[in-house]
Every structure is written in C-alpha cells, then in structure tokens.
Design a protein around this motif. Sequence first.
Motif, PDB file in Angstrom:
ATOM      1  N   LEU A   1      20.747  10.191   7.074  1.00 45.89           N
ATOM      2  CA  LEU A   1      22.097   9.864   7.544  1.00 45.89           C
ATOM      3  C   LEU A   1      22.127   8.494   8.223  1.00 45.89           C
ATOM      4  O   LEU A   1      23.097   7.750   8.102  1.00 45.89           O
ATOM      5  N   HIS A   2      21.073   8.168   8.941  1.00 45.79           N
ATOM      6  CA  HIS A   2      20.998   6.846   9.568  1.00 45.79           C
ATOM      7  C   HIS A   2      20.828   5.754   8.513  1.00 45.79           C
ATOM      8  O   HIS A   2      21.388   4.658   8.651  1.00 45.79           O
ATOM      9  N   LEU A   3      20.076   6.038   7.459  1.00 49.27           N
ATOM     10  CA  LEU A   3      19.919   5.069   6.373  1.00 49.27           C
ATOM     11  C   LEU A   3      21.251   4.839   5.668  1.00 49.27           C
ATOM     12  O   LEU A   3      21.603   3.697   5.336  1.00 49.27           O
ATOM     13  N   LEU A   4      21.978   5.901   5.450  1.00 46.12           N
ATOM     14  CA  LEU A   4      23.294   5.776   4.818  1.00 46.12           C
ATOM     15  C   LEU A   4      24.222   4.910   5.665  1.00 46.12           C
ATOM     16  O   LEU A   4      24.903   4.012   5.154  1.00 46.12           O
ATOM     17  N   GLU A   5      24.250   5.161   6.966  1.00 41.51           N
ATOM     18  CA  GLU A   5      25.104   4.356   7.841  1.00 41.51           C
ATOM     19  C   GLU A   5      24.646   2.897   7.867  1.00 41.51           C
ATOM     20  O   GLU A   5      25.466   1.980   7.955  1.00 41.51           O
TER      21      GLU A   5
ATOM     22  N   ASN B   1      33.879   9.820  -7.968  1.00 41.95           N
ATOM     23  CA  ASN B   1      34.722   8.658  -7.704  1.00 41.95           C
ATOM     24  C   ASN B   1      34.103   7.708  -6.681  1.00 41.95           C
ATOM     25  O   ASN B   1      34.636   6.629  -6.446  1.00 41.95           O
ATOM     26  N   ARG B   2      32.995   8.115  -6.048  1.00 46.68           N
ATOM     27  CA  ARG B   2      32.375   7.296  -5.020  1.00 46.68           C
ATOM     28  C   ARG B   2      30.908   7.082  -5.351  1.00 46.68           C
ATOM     29  O   ARG B   2      30.223   8.006  -5.806  1.00 46.68           O
ATOM     30  N   PRO B   3      30.402   5.859  -5.112  1.00 42.21           N
ATOM     31  CA  PRO B   3      28.969   5.624  -5.334  1.00 42.21           C
ATOM     32  C   PRO B   3      28.157   6.370  -4.282  1.00 42.21           C
ATOM     33  O   PRO B   3      28.560   6.471  -3.115  1.00 42.21           O
ATOM     34  N   ALA B   4      27.035   6.923  -4.688  1.00 38.19           N
ATOM     35  CA  ALA B   4      26.187   7.714  -3.789  1.00 38.19           C
ATOM     36  C   ALA B   4      24.861   7.008  -3.567  1.00 38.19           C
ATOM     37  O   ALA B   4      24.378   6.241  -4.409  1.00 38.19           O
ATOM     38  N   LEU B   5      24.245   7.300  -2.413  1.00 37.28           N
ATOM     39  CA  LEU B   5      22.975   6.687  -2.024  1.00 37.28           C
ATOM     40  C   LEU B   5      21.839   7.671  -2.263  1.00 37.28           C
ATOM     41  O   LEU B   5      21.892   8.821  -1.814  1.00 37.28           O
ATOM     42  N   ASP B   6      20.835   7.224  -2.964  1.00 35.87           N
ATOM     43  CA  ASP B   6      19.673   8.064  -3.264  1.00 35.87           C
ATOM     44  C   ASP B   6      18.887   8.344  -1.983  1.00 35.87           C
ATOM     45  O   ASP B   6      18.827   7.514  -1.080  1.00 35.87           O
ATOM     46  N   ASN B   7      18.246   9.514  -1.910  1.00 38.18           N
ATOM     47  CA  ASN B   7      17.459   9.883  -0.721  1.00 38.18           C
ATOM     48  C   ASN B   7      15.958   9.846  -0.978  1.00 38.18           C
ATOM     49  O   ASN B   7      15.173  10.312  -0.153  1.00 38.18           O
TER      50      ASN B   7
ATOM     51  N   LYS C   1       0.850  -1.193   0.000  1.00 37.28           N
ATOM     52  CA  LYS C   1       0.000   0.000   0.000  1.00 37.28           C
ATOM     53  C   LYS C   1       0.885   1.242   0.000  1.00 37.28           C
ATOM     54  O   LYS C   1       1.272   1.765   1.042  1.00 37.28           O
ATOM     55  N   TYR C   2       1.215   1.681  -1.214  1.00 35.81           N
ATOM     56  CA  TYR C   2       2.163   2.775  -1.378  1.00 35.81           C
ATOM     57  C   TYR C   2       1.513   4.136  -1.176  1.00 35.81           C
ATOM     58  O   TYR C   2       0.325   4.339  -1.446  1.00 35.81           O
ATOM     59  N   LYS C   3       2.357   5.069  -0.716  1.00 38.95           N
ATOM     60  CA  LYS C   3       2.031   6.486  -0.790  1.00 38.95           C
ATOM     61  C   LYS C   3       2.826   7.092  -1.951  1.00 38.95           C
ATOM     62  O   LYS C   3       3.425   6.369  -2.742  1.00 38.95           O
ATOM     63  N   LYS C   4       2.847   8.392  -2.034  1.00 39.12           N
ATOM     64  CA  LYS C   4       3.579   9.049  -3.115  1.00 39.12           C
ATOM     65  C   LYS C   4       5.087   9.027  -2.852  1.00 39.12           C
ATOM     66  O   LYS C   4       5.534   8.929  -1.711  1.00 39.12           O
ATOM     67  N   LEU C   5       5.853   9.120  -3.928  1.00 39.73           N
ATOM     68  CA  LEU C   5       7.307   9.225  -3.823  1.00 39.73           C
ATOM     69  C   LEU C   5       7.662  10.495  -3.066  1.00 39.73           C
ATOM     70  O   LEU C   5       7.095  11.564  -3.310  1.00 39.73           O
ATOM     71  N   SER C   6       8.583  10.379  -2.111  1.00 37.06           N
ATOM     72  CA  SER C   6       8.962  11.539  -1.293  1.00 37.06           C
ATOM     73  C   SER C   6      10.456  11.518  -1.031  1.00 37.06           C
ATOM     74  O   SER C   6      11.157  10.555  -1.342  1.00 37.06           O
ATOM     75  N   VAL C   7      10.934  12.605  -0.449  1.00 41.21           N
ATOM     76  CA  VAL C   7      12.345  12.749  -0.102  1.00 41.21           C
ATOM     77  C   VAL C   7      12.498  12.510   1.391  1.00 41.21           C
ATOM     78  O   VAL C   7      11.756  13.072   2.203  1.00 41.21           O
ATOM     79  N   MET C   8      13.457  11.711   1.746  1.00 38.59           N
ATOM     80  CA  MET C   8      13.677  11.365   3.150  1.00 38.59           C
ATOM     81  C   MET C   8      14.269  12.545   3.907  1.00 38.59           C
ATOM     82  O   MET C   8      15.104  13.292   3.374  1.00 38.59           O
TER      83      MET C   8
ATOM     84  N   ASP D   1      32.790   3.278   2.007  1.00 41.97           N
ATOM     85  CA  ASP D   1      32.977   4.400   1.084  1.00 41.97           C
ATOM     86  C   ASP D   1      31.679   4.849   0.427  1.00 41.97           C
ATOM     87  O   ASP D   1      31.703   5.734  -0.441  1.00 41.97           O
ATOM     88  N   LEU D   2      30.547   4.241   0.796  1.00 43.74           N
ATOM     89  CA  LEU D   2      29.285   4.654   0.209  1.00 43.74           C
ATOM     90  C   LEU D   2      28.995   6.097   0.609  1.00 43.74           C
ATOM     91  O   LEU D   2      28.989   6.442   1.787  1.00 43.74           O
ATOM     92  N   ALA D   3      28.765   6.940  -0.382  1.00 40.28           N
ATOM     93  CA  ALA D   3      28.664   8.382  -0.138  1.00 40.28           C
ATOM     94  C   ALA D   3      27.219   8.832  -0.087  1.00 40.28           C
ATOM     95  O   ALA D   3      26.299   8.137  -0.545  1.00 40.28           O
ATOM     96  N   SER D   4      27.026  10.016   0.475  1.00 39.02           N
ATOM     97  CA  SER D   4      25.722  10.645   0.525  1.00 39.02           C
ATOM     98  C   SER D   4      25.363  11.205  -0.845  1.00 39.02           C
ATOM     99  O   SER D   4      26.235  11.464  -1.685  1.00 39.02           O
ATOM    100  N   TYR D   5      24.069  11.400  -1.048  1.00 37.33           N
ATOM    101  CA  TYR D   5      23.626  11.988  -2.313  1.00 37.33           C
ATOM    102  C   TYR D   5      24.145  13.412  -2.479  1.00 37.33           C
ATOM    103  O   TYR D   5      24.198  13.964  -3.580  1.00 37.33           O
TER     104      TYR D   5
END
Length: 715
Positions: free
Chosen positions: A539-543, A563-569, A526-533, A553-557
């Motif tokens: 930061l907790h999701l990234l960790e 040179n580093r892969p980034a995590l979508d928010n 049961k989805y809601k709309k796409l949103s930004v975290m 080395d996973l980087a923030s958006y």
Amino acid sequence: MFPSIQIHTLDCHCIKCHNSHQKSSYAAKRTETRRNKRARVEAAMRNMDVDTEVIPTSHSDSVEAMDGQANSPFLDAASMFDNDRDDNDFDDNVEDEGNEIEIEDFNSEDPFAAPDMPENEVHQFIAIFTVLFASRHVVDKGAAVLIEFINNLLRIYDQDFQLPTSLAGLQKMTGFSAITKGIKKFVVYQDCHTVYQDIISAPPRCVSSKLGARSAYNCNLTKSISSSALVAKREYVYQSIKNTLSVFFRRPSFEAKILRGTIIDPMHNLFLGTSKRLMDRWIDEKTIGPEEFASMEKIAETMVLPRDYTTLTTKIGKGFSYMKADEWKSWVLVYSPVLLHGILPPLQFKNWMYFVDACRYYVKPSITFDEITTAHSLLEKFCNACNVDYTATILTCNMHLHLHLHECIRDFGPVYGYWLFGFERYNGILKNFKTNGKDGFEATYMKNFVQNAYKGDYVNAVLKSSSQIPFIHTLSKLVTTSIPAATVTTLSSRPFRLQAFVQGYTDPYNPPKGNEPLPPSTFPLKYKKLSVMDDSDYLHLLEYYQVAYNLPDLASYQDTSYNRPALDNQIIKLKSIDILGQHYRGTNNSTISRGSLVQAKFVGSNGNIILGFAGQIQYLFTHSFQLPPTHNLHLTRMVHDHQHVFAFIKWFRTSSDRSREDDGVEFCLPTFSPDSYHSIISVHRILLEVATATIATSRNVSKMLVIPLPKKPYA
C-alpha cells in the motif's frame, strides 16, 4: 624537516691519528671514515703513473674541482679527473652512504663561499662579470685571452688588482666552481653497465659476469689517449644530491616551496599522529583512567558502525593498546564525539571537536574549496587551543603540517589519491600469501599479487556473452578485486552521469523516482528470488507511485476494474547493493544492522527547511512499473524505464534535544516512526551512512545518538 642523527665519539685509529705521538684520538665516526678514505686515495694517486691533469672530455676544463659528496649511490672517492686541483683540496664533509643528512649540513656552510674574492666592490663586479661571460660566450682557450685583456686594462688604469690567469683559478676565486663541485664521475662497462668508483680504484678489466656464466667479461675499462694517459671508455656522471640541496636552501622561500611540493600523508599526519599523541597525553595526565575506559567501553558496545569502519570495543577498555591507523580513524570520526563527551574537560572536548570536524571534511572523497578553507580554519583553532590547554611539548612538527594540508589538497586533490591506507592494505595482502618456504619466494609473491590484481579483468574478458552475466556473482567470490562491468548492461537506457546522480541525493526538491541510471560499478545486481510484496508495504508502494508520477487513479492489483491501470505487487529483493563504494544492505528480519543505517534528505513541512532523517533499511528490492497508455506526457512514456530500485526504510523518531548539534551528533529516539509512502525511497536518494550509539540520560531515558559519516570511507 630533516631527521637528525646522533654522532657518537670513538677511539680513532686512522692513519692521521696513528702517525701522531698518541697513536689515537677521540673523533666522530664520520671523521674517522673521511680520514681513512682520504689517506687511501692519496696513497693510490702517489703510486700511479697516471697524469691526473689530463682532462678526458672537452667540457671538463670548466670544472675547478669535483669533490666527493654525500648521498652518492656509490662509495665516496676522489674524482677521476681533477683539473688544477691541489693534493689537499679534498672535501672534508663527505659522509657515509648510510648516514642521514642533518638540516645543519645545509645551513652551516655557504656553498658559494669565495674567501679569495677581492674586497673592492668594483673588482668583485669585474671578476663576477668575467666568469659569467666566459661561461656563456667564450670557449675555454678564449677565456685566457679575455682574462689577459682585462688584466692589461687594470694595469693601464693603475689598479692593484689582477684576475687569476686561468679560467679555473678565476672560477675558484669567485666561488663559481662550487656550482659543479658535487659532480662525480664513475667508470662504467658499456655492455653490462657495471659501475666502478673511479679510474684509481677500478680494476683494469671488468670483473662482472653474465647471470649463470662462470667467467667474467674481462674487458678493458680504460683506454690510452695521445698523452699516454688512461681515460675511461665510458663514464657515469653523478651530481651530489647534498650539494644540490645546499644550493637550493640558499634560495629565498625554498623551504616553503619544497614543502608545497611535498605530499603530506593524512593517514600518518592525522590519525597515527595527533590522535594517538593526545590520547597518550590524556592517559599520562590521568584525565582518562581505568574507570573512564570501562564506561567508554560499555557505551562502545552499543554502537553500530557501517561495514567499512573498524569496530572498537575491547581495545577501548584496554587503553587503546596496539591500535592501527584504520582503528584510529574509526576512533576519531565515530567513537570519540560520543565517548569523550563528559570525560574530557569542556574546553578540551571543544578543542578536540575542532580536530574531528576538520577530519570529517578532509576525508571526503569530493571536497569543495570552501570546505578546504573551513577545515583549515578548524585546524588553526585546534593548534592554537592546544598551545593554551597543554604544555608546549604537545606542539610537534606533525601538528605544524596540519596547517599545510589545505595546500596539499588544493594542489593534489582529495586525500584518497595519495594517503597510505591502500599501501597498508596491500602489505596485508602480501603478508597473507602462502608460499612453499623454498627459494624464489619473491617470484611467488609477485605472481600471486599480479594474479589477484587482474583476476577481475580476466573474468570480464572471458565471459563475453550476455547470457553468462549471472555467473559473475559466483566468480566475484573468488577474486580480491571487483570485476569490471564493461559487459554488464544497466537497468536504464539512459547513460549514467555522476553530476545528476549527486544532485539526486543532495536536492530533496527534485527527488529521483527510482528508475534513473545507477553507476556501472553497481552491476550486476545481487538478486534473490521473485517474491510477492507484503500487503501493508505494498500500500505504501502504491501511494509512492501515485505521488511520484502524479497518478491518483493508479489502482491496486486487487482492483479488478478494467477501467483503471493497476500496480503489480511482485518484487525482487536484493541481497545488497554497492553504490560508488558504499555497500548497503537491509536487515532482512535479522539482527545484523551494519550497512543498513542511512540518512536521507527531506523537505520540511514548511517547505523551506531541508532536514536529514536517519533510518534503517529493512530490505532492498526492484519493481517494474510501466506508465499507463493514458498518461498525458507522451514524451515521458517514450524515455520511461520501467525497472525501479528501491529501499524500504523505517525512520527513527526525531528528538527535540539539540544539545549535541555543535558536535555533529544528533539525538533520536530508539523507536521507529509509523510506516508511510516515505518509507519507499529510491536508492539514488541515500545521502550517507550513519553510526549509532545508545545511551541513558540522567533520568534513565534511553536515547540514540546518530553520527553522520563521510559519503565514502575508503578509496
């Protein structure tokens, strides 16, 4: 084991009493009924020109007498064709169909009584051997030759004993005919299958008619045989249930065996039985009075229960009036460990907790044999303590059945397969059906019930295209049952395995990452709309990803480095999620907490102790994460599913107070620990739901009690 009935005496005016000089007498109601039936049958037999000695079937010679027995689906009457039967050989133990059977009915009379059996043990052996041998190896005519041969031998050896000259007489003497005395025969019309009592009282022609027809069948029910006697064209043979049980109860250990084969309903046995009976006892003995009920209600108002548990507030204050089984279940599992503490005397409360702990095991949808043994041991302690703490009247047959529940579960499985909560819920569904109040309401009930039962299957069959899957959520609001997920694809390319899923929330040493398969019944989500975290949560999701996938080395958006892969928010929040019957939802910045209070396992700081932490789901969400191409494990990237399902949880602060651990209740502080990457857990790791209650200590310090609950509260 069997309900007893009360026999009322009345002024009897049956034929037997009417012919006496007093014209009446006092007798039991059943006695009057038996006498009248017997008189009617005797009169009918005297007035008929039918030769009742004629046997209509070839095998009936072996039946000495087929007396009318209780529990027939038809009115009792004499057997149609009795062989070698005296006019006075009627069964005086016939009961009305509506009467219940007393246990004394099975114990008061020996079904194999043989008063004419010789006293000499050798003669007894000869008689028993002859009747058994004849029943197995000799046809009826040959039995007479066998009996004559044995009687000649007895005379040759100067024995003063002779067998009856007929097989029927021998069967009666030895009591062998009692085996079949409960067999009754009825006349049946072969076309419409209408059943009549017997050839004596049955009409000469069938009086039944087809549905809607104006005239009866009017076909002959009997026919003449060579001896000019009337026999039935078709018979219905019925063996008396009472006679069968009277024989079975003579078997060694039969009562234990029949109990072992009887399913005990835990809903009535545990929740509508003992819990209600003890509450009535506490009220009668003034252990719990109006003041106690008022204080209990005050604490109950602070309690938060999962959505599938019935809440109790005003009913507690009113002294538990008009409680249903589901409400008693909530009382036993959730409320009583909190509210009865300090109300009951310590020994009685300890004894009550034996019962509560046993119920916690028995209501689990999946239970091990060790847990069954543990629950049985707890109920044994409970029953033994009740014998000490209360008067003997508290020990009922219902409490005795507590000690047979472990056998029932071992034989038939967990209680969700046969307890009556589902049956009671269906009664509620039927009661709420709307009808027009006209004739044919039975058909209306049936149509509505069947439609509601199969609406989900109908939707699943009609919506065959994958593009129509989003419509299922809307249509699910119009059906009473869940829509099967046969056409719904999962987020994972791997198949769902229940054992692996269970291991995910029970083994904190190898926690799921969040992209593992979920049960098919969980979908569609049961989805809601796409949103930004939110950045702080992000930061907790990234960790979390850095630790879970060992990607330091996973980087923030926000990191613009190439040179580093980034995590979508970007995330998609979920309204709720259903996992194997458990319905979880977040608070979503609201005050509604039902369904958001959960517990999960974590490994302690020393690495050896596994701890259970209680928390509140803030929101549920899905997040997409692709392993970077530079990841070392190529095989892992090949089987990696990018879609993850998480819960963001705020964990309650722990308390050093362990005083209620023996009651299965934990203390927490009503405040949250600081958020960390531990606040991000996959929904696969949710162990169970909890209930909470807020109390104040003697020093006016606010504390929260956490009550862990079984994984699945309903079937």
